[in-house]
Structure formats: C-alpha cells, structure tokens
Design a protein around this motif. Structure first.
Motif, mmCIF file in Angstrom:
data_model
loop_
_atom_site.group_PDB
_atom_site.id
_atom_site.type_symbol
_atom_site.label_atom_id
_atom_site.label_comp_id
_atom_site.label_asym_id
_atom_site.label_seq_id
_atom_site.Cartn_x
_atom_site.Cartn_y
_atom_site.Cartn_z
ATOM 1 N N GLU A 231 11.988 5.815 10.452
ATOM 2 C CA GLU A 231 12.395 6.413 11.719
ATOM 3 C C GLU A 231 12.077 5.398 12.811
ATOM 4 O O GLU A 231 10.916 5.057 13.033
ATOM 5 N N GLU B 248 0.826 -1.204 0.000
ATOM 6 C CA GLU B 248 0.000 0.000 0.000
ATOM 7 C C GLU B 248 0.868 1.265 0.000
ATOM 8 O O GLU B 248 0.563 2.232 -0.684
ATOM 9 N N VAL C 146 11.292 4.958 1.537
ATOM 10 C CA VAL C 146 12.529 5.733 1.354
ATOM 11 C C VAL C 146 13.191 6.103 2.674
ATOM 12 O O VAL C 146 14.321 6.578 2.695
ATOM 13 N N PHE C 147 12.504 5.899 3.800
ATOM 14 C CA PHE C 147 13.052 6.368 5.061
ATOM 15 C C PHE C 147 12.259 5.737 6.201
ATOM 16 O O PHE C 147 11.043 5.684 6.150
ATOM 17 N N ASP D 289 7.194 2.372 -2.570
ATOM 18 C CA ASP D 289 8.627 2.405 -2.287
ATOM 19 C C ASP D 289 8.960 3.133 -0.984
ATOM 20 O O ASP D 289 8.770 4.346 -0.882
ATOM 21 N N GLU E 98 18.552 2.003 7.736
ATOM 22 C CA GLU E 98 19.068 3.365 7.562
ATOM 23 C C GLU E 98 19.572 3.569 6.132
ATOM 24 O O GLU E 98 19.240 4.548 5.469
ATOM 25 N N GLU F 128 8.303 6.253 5.908
ATOM 26 C CA GLU F 128 8.007 7.209 4.836
ATOM 27 C C GLU F 128 8.211 6.517 3.501
ATOM 28 O O GLU F 128 9.282 5.967 3.237
ATOM 29 N N SER F 129 7.202 6.565 2.642
ATOM 30 C CA SER F 129 7.396 6.137 1.259
ATOM 31 C C SER F 129 7.482 7.397 0.410
ATOM 32 O O SER F 129 7.383 8.514 0.930
ATOM 33 N N VAL F 130 7.669 7.231 -0.890
ATOM 34 C CA VAL F 130 7.731 8.402 -1.766
ATOM 35 C C VAL F 130 6.472 9.244 -1.576
ATOM 36 O O VAL F 130 6.530 10.461 -1.498
ATOM 37 N N LYS F 131 5.333 8.571 -1.432
ATOM 38 C CA LYS F 131 4.061 9.277 -1.449
ATOM 39 C C LYS F 131 3.489 9.635 -0.085
ATOM 40 O O LYS F 131 2.694 10.552 0.008
ATOM 41 N N ALA F 132 3.846 8.896 0.974
ATOM 42 C CA ALA F 132 3.125 9.118 2.228
ATOM 43 C C ALA F 132 3.968 8.790 3.448
ATOM 44 O O ALA F 132 4.907 8.001 3.369
ATOM 45 N N ALA F 133 3.606 9.399 4.564
ATOM 46 C CA ALA F 133 4.225 9.079 5.853
ATOM 47 C C ALA F 133 3.205 8.316 6.680
ATOM 48 O O ALA F 133 2.010 8.602 6.626
ATOM 49 N N ARG G 53 6.106 17.132 3.293
ATOM 50 C CA ARG G 53 4.777 16.828 2.744
ATOM 51 C C ARG G 53 3.935 18.103 2.738
ATOM 52 O O ARG G 53 4.179 19.017 3.535
ATOM 53 N N PHE H 272 9.691 12.697 -1.820
ATOM 54 C CA PHE H 272 11.056 12.235 -1.924
ATOM 55 C C PHE H 272 11.392 12.235 -3.407
ATOM 56 O O PHE H 272 10.651 11.686 -4.213
ATOM 57 N N VAL I 266 8.176 5.966 12.401
ATOM 58 C CA VAL I 266 7.474 6.430 11.202
ATOM 59 C C VAL I 266 8.096 5.741 9.997
ATOM 60 O O VAL I 266 9.315 5.558 9.947
#
Lengths: 131, 362
Positions: A44, A36, A41-42, A39, A86, A62-67, B290, B310, A60
């Motif tokens: 936490e 869902e 990307v980060f 990708d 990391e 984080e994907s390209v689109k959403a946290a 965001r 990103f 948390v």
C-alpha cells in the motif's frame, strides 16, 4: 546474507533512502526487511502529491505472514510511486534496492538524510535485532 | 535456548529460518513459504512436527477413560479409524484439540505442543481409578508427508516392510507397523500420511524422503495450508473461552449414550441457543485479513478474525472469524478502512482446488 549498499541511508524501521542526482529521494525497504517479512503479497503506497513528515506512516507492506508499516525517511512531497508493485509485489523480494522501490520524495530539507543511519550502522542494528 | 527436535541439524543444513514456537526452535521456512505451499499442493512435502506431543493411553480401561475426557466418542469408530476430538473443561471450554489413533485395543493421542503440560496434568487429574496409564512419548518423532504425490513418494522412501500397511490404509485410518505408526492423516487438505517413528530412525526416514524428491516444508506453509483447508489452530481459532459449537466443531461432539466432561455445559448451551460460530471469510479487495481484525455486519460489530492470511492457492486473503451475525453486508476493518468480504463455509481449498461455497445464512 543480506546486502547493505554503501550509497544508501536507512531507518532503524528498515526503510532505505537514496539521494538521486536530480535531488529526489527514492525510498524502499531493505534486503534484511524483505527477508524477515518473507513473500510480499501486497504493498500500500502513499498517494501522489501527499505531503509526508519524516518518520510518519507512508504505507504498508503485507507479506503472507505479517503486515508492516512503512515510514517516510525524510519530509517532503511524494512525486512518484512504483505502480509496478501493484501487479508484481514480489519484486520487493527479488530486487529490494532497485526495481522494488516504493516511492520518490521531493525532500523539504535534504539535510535530513544526514540524520539517518549509515549502511554500516544499519547493518550492526540488524545483526543485533536478529540475535 | 529452546527445545529442538531430533531433525534440527537437518533443518540447519537445509537452510531453515527458525522461529520460536511455544518454546521449540522450529523451521518456519527454508527459503520461501509460498514456494513450499505450492510444492505441497502440487507435488509433496515433508513436515517435521515432532514438537507435538504423543501421549499413549494404555490399559484395560483406556477406552472408558477417553470416552469420559473427550467430546468425541472413541468407542464409536472402527478398529483402524482415527478420530479428531476436543478435550473440554467442565464449562465446555476447549482445553485442546487432538487426534486419537487406535493402538490395538489401546490408544495414542497427538496433542498440541503449547498445551502439553496442561493436557498431561488434566488427563492425570481425571484418572478416577480407571485402569490405564498415561505416557508422554518423548522417544518418538512425527513426520507428515502431504501432497498429491505423498503416498507414491512414501512407497519409494519407506522400507519395504511398511509398504503393505501403507497401501491398505484408507483416509483417516492409522495402525502400528513394526516400530512405526502410520496414519493417513494430516493438516493440509491433501492426501498424505503422518508417521510416528522412534527418534533414532527419524533421520534416515527424513533423508530418504529428501532423496526421493520430497522437500522439507516449514511451519509457515503449514499454517497457510491448514487455513486453506479450513482446519482450526488451537490458541488462535479456539481456546478455553469457547465451546466446540462456537468453533465449527459441532461435528466432533457426540452427546448421546454417555457422560463426558463438559457435556452438561454443552447441553445447556444448545438449549439456550449458540450465539456465534466460526465461519470462513474471503476478501477480493487488496489487503490481508489478520487475527484480531474486527468484522462488521451492516456496520455493526459482530466479532473478529481468529486466523487470517494471504492464500497462495487462491491469490486472495482468507480468514476464519467468530461471528454472531452474518445476515447482512459483511466487512472487515483493516487499519481504519472497511473492506467487503464474503462469508463462506470452510474449507477454502481441498486437493489443490478451490472448494468454498457461500454459507447458508441462518
């Protein structure tokens, strides 16, 4: 199709928990969740030695689109974090139930795991959510 | 169930994950947004953007009409040049952003899908006896082919009858070609074309592109590509509450030599002074900016992020933000923490390469 391994317990908010042989609980996000999110990307992660209450915020993703917040499935002390995320957060997409784990908790009360969703109940929850 | 484009079955077959986009069931990705993003930057990709609305403005006074309803002046450009413009209300607020294409002596506009009904109603209200007609062309589909190899791929995929037109078009030009309309425009910061074709021809075009190795790209990568290219998204980066001067769109406004709707308000705003503008932000720290995140200048709140993501090309977070002051140490608030950011002048990426420069503080 997303996988729902039988030996895991889940939160409706898409975290999984696995009781290891040494009594620790490993935590990550489900295959359904990584699909869902897309990708990653980060990530936490909580601090080592942090005391977490069950269902409290623990990190948390984080994907390209959403946290998206990550919640602790059970109460306890953080005894390990997956530092490999990391530099290689995409591991969460590639291997959500193994190499893509987030952190390990020494649980205050292992019985809390019984209050989580079974793989089958969680699968049903995801199917409802995606319709 | 939402609206579907003619290519919907092709998207299902290609394994698309769908998202509701202003009432349209559109492909958000076909497996990996990041991989699709890199495909467009490194090779070429095809986008189905048929959810956008094609509006033909025809008749003797089409040019006169458009020069009154648009902030850019359609009559100032050459015979094949497309122009990007805002359509404003009387207060100078942006009703929509759009591209106007020349159609012989008439015009074709492509407007956003979420604003379709509002735009059509507005345009019809503004027809004050001008001799022209306004037609939404639901019989047409739009395919964008973008990337460094887009033109060469199109020369393989398009029927021979269109090759001469395609080879002779310069960047930002457009022209009819048989039943098609071919334009060298796009929303990615790469070379490419947007092709407007009859619905009954679009499946063949799409399949021919796929056969020539042009992969389908979803709306997810379309958004990260346009953000890297520093291109605004209507509804996120601007809306009716802001003017072009507050949206990094001053270059699209021609105030001279004519009256147009919103001109008075813009002139007054210029006289008062424009208090804020849309700028680019780059963050080297871990985290992703965001939309809605607050921005601080020397710890004072100065505005917020309008689009953030990103950046797959730069491997760091980039954003557009509307700010009242950038002369100080800039930070973005992410879940209660303040992370340093650099203010830059968009675009962030052009033709596959990092291009942003530090903004000149003013």
């Amino acid at each position: 199709m997303a996988e729902y391994p039988d030996d895991l317990r889940f939160l409706a908010s898409h975290e999984w928990a696995r009781l290891e042989e040494d009594g620790l609980v490993t935590v990550g996000i489900s295959d359904f969740a990584q699909e869902e999110l897309g990708d990653v990307v980060f990530v936490e992660l909580p601090e080592l030695d942090a005391e977490l209450a069950a269902r409290s915020e623990a990190g948390v993703v984080e994907s390209v689109k959403a946290a998206s917040d990550i919640y602790a499935p059970v109460s306890g002390t953080v005894v390990a974090i997956n530092e490999a995320l990391e530099d290689a957060p995409e591991t969460v997409n590639d291997s959500p139930y193994d190499d893509g784990w987030f952190f390990r908790i020494s649980p205050t009360d292992p019985a809390e795991l019984d209050g989580l969703l079974s793989a089958e109940d969680y699968r049903r929850h995801c199917e409802e959510e995606s319709h | 169930m939402g609206h579907r484009t003619t290519l919907y079955p092709q998207h299902v077959q290609a394994g698309a994950r769908f998202v509701d986009f202003a009432g349209w069931e559109m492909p958000v990705h076909y497996g990996s947004l990041v991989q699709e993003h890199h495909t467009v930057r490194g090779h070429a990709g095809a986008f189905d953007v048929s959810h956008m609305t094609v509006v033909d403005i025809r008749g003797l006074e089409a040019g006169r009409f458009l020069s009154r309803v648009l902030a850019n002046d359609v009559r100032r450009v050459g015979p094949r040049k497309a122009i990007y413009s805002a359509m404003l209300n009387a207060e100078g607020g942006i009703l929509d952003d759009l591209i106007v294409y020349p159609l012989n002596d008439e015009y074709r506009m492509v407007v956003n899908c979420a604003t379709r009904n509002k735009d059509l109603a507005w345009l019809r209200e503004q027809l004050a006896g001008d001799q022209c007609t306004i037609d939404a062309r639901d019989d047409l589909s739009i395919v964008a082919v973008q990337g460094p190899q887009a033109i060469s791929a199109c020369l393989k995929a398009f029927p021979v009858a269109h090759h001469e037109v395609l080879e002779n078009l310069k960047v930002f030009e457009g022209t009819p070609s048989g039943t098609w309309y071919i334009a060298r425009t796009g929303y990615t910061g790469e070379q490419g074309v947007e092709v407007i074709v009859p619905n009954e021809e679009v499946v063949d075009l799409w399949q021919e592109l796929n056969t020539m190795g042009v992969q389908p790209i979803g709306l997810g990568a379309r958004d990260t590509l346009r953000l890297e290219a520093g291109l605004n998204l209507y509804g996120s980066d601007m809306d009716e509450s802001v003017t072009p001067f507050e949206s990094n769109m001053a270059w699209t406004v021609v105030l001279e030599d004519r009256e147009f709707i919103g001109r008075q308000a813009l002139t007054e705003q210029l006289a008062r002074g424009v208090q804020r503008n849309l700028v680019g932000l780059v963050m080297d720290g871990k985290g992703v900016m965001r939309a809605g995140y607050p921005v601080f200048c020397d710890d004072r709140p100065v505005g917020s992020v309008t689009s953030g993501a990103f950046s797959p090309t730069l491997s760091k977070s980039i954003a557009l933000a509307r700010l009242s002051d950038t002369r100080g140490q800039m930070c973005v608030g992410i879940r209660g923490r303040k992370l340093n950011v650099e203010v830059v002048r968009p675009p962030f990426v052009k033709n596959g390469k990092q291009v942003f420069k530090p903004a000149i503080s003013s």
